[in-house]
Design an enzyme around this catalytic site. Structure first.
Site, PDB file in Angstrom:
ATOM      1  NE  ARG A  11      37.683  37.257  44.815  1.00 51.08           N
ATOM      2  CZ  ARG A  11      38.745  37.823  44.244  1.00 51.08           C
ATOM      3  NH1 ARG A  11      38.939  39.139  44.362  1.00 51.08           N
ATOM      4  NH2 ARG A  11      39.614  37.102  43.563  1.00 51.08           N
TER       5      ARG A  11
ATOM      6  CE  LYS B 149      38.557  44.591  43.230  1.00 50.70           C
ATOM      7  NZ  LYS B 149      37.101  44.620  43.037  1.00 50.70           N
TER       8      LYS B 149
END
Length: 286
Positions: free
Chosen positions: A255, A221
């Site tokens: 995830r 991210k």
């Protein structure tokens, strides 16, 4: 107990959710699994490397080309059916905010609906209840699907996360989604700047304390990249550090893009916590 499809997992069992992007413009792999054959190979490899479930997405999370309902259905429904046939026991999730897509992917074989845009379509939870699917309830701070945060501000970002995800989870149960099939996700980066994503990570135990199973999507991210000033392809080490922290604080579902490395980190943390024995322990004993 968390129940996904027919599988039931105790509170301390950490799960790896492998990302399978059916998009030509995904931020991490740039469309490497857009083609059917490549996507199925990705599923096979993820299972081999220790994935407990896969998350199939037909629309890039960020801004990009317009993908209407018909195109999202084309990218996801036949593929979910193919994965279900190929891996009958695998838990299959679909990353969508649209109730029209949910209505088609569940009969095709999806067990879980990953609503990454926090109830932007309130009918999605209704479809989950009607069809018996699990649901991920996510915080976005009210952001519209596929938009990036811009100077977002919260009096207390974690309080806002708690209010939204618990509210969505309770609504889902009231609609008829079984409580054991509901998961909450603070959604790092979604509706948040890097400071806010770090605050959510630092206080993740407050989400765990709600009793709802917590999913985190940390993999490569932007908040990881900005902390370390690294491009997308060099964020694995930072991702794994954040993974270990969240696992220690009690997150249950992770995830990820890199399955094998994540599974090793989660198993090491579980062993330190006393939830998992070493696979081999002969030092000082043989």
């Amino acid at each position: 107990m968390l129940q996904l499809g027919p599988a039931r997992y105790p509170r301390g069992r950490t799960l790896v959710m492998a990302i399978v992007n059916r998009t030509p413009d995904s931020f991490f792999d740039g469309g490497a699994t857009y083609a059917d054959a490549a996507a199925l190979e990705r599923v096979d490899r993820a299972v081999e490397e220790g994935a407990d479930l896969v998350d199939v997405g037909g629309v890039k999370a960020g801004p990009g080309q317009v993908v209407d309902v018909a195109e999202e259905l084309r990218r996801t429904v036949p593929f979910v059916a193919a994965v279900r046939e190929r891996h009958p026991g695998l838990v299959v999730s679909v990353d969508t905010w649209r109730h029209e897509v949910a209505r088609e992917v569940v009969p095709a074989g999806a067990d879980l609906l990953n609503d990454a845009w926090g109830g932007a379509d309130p009918r999605l939870a209704e479809v989950a209840a009607e069809l018996g699917a699990g649901l991920v309830c996510t915080h976005t701070g009210g952001a519209a699907p596929r938009t990036r945060p811009h100077r977002v501000a919260y009096d207390d970002v974690v309080a806002d996360v708690l209010g939204q995800v618990v509210g969505l989870a309770e609504r889902a149960v009231a609609l008829g989604v079984p409580r054991e099939r509901v998961v909450i996700d603070p959604a790092h980066d979604f509706g948040k700047n890097t400071w806010q994503s770090l605050e959510v990570t630092r206080r993740l135990d407050e989400l765990v304390a709600t009793g709802w199973p917590v999913l985190v999507s940390l993999s490569n991210k932007d908040f990881v990249g900005e902390v370390l000033d690294l491009p997308v392809g060099e964020r694995l080490t930072g991702t794994l550090a954040a993974t270990a922290l969240c696992a220690w604080m009690g997150a249950q579902v992770f995830r990820v893009h890199q399955v094998r490395e994540t599974r090793q980190v989660l198993d090491l943390v579980a062993a330190v916590k006393g939830d998992l024995p070493p696979r081999r322990a002969v030092r000082g004993l043989a």
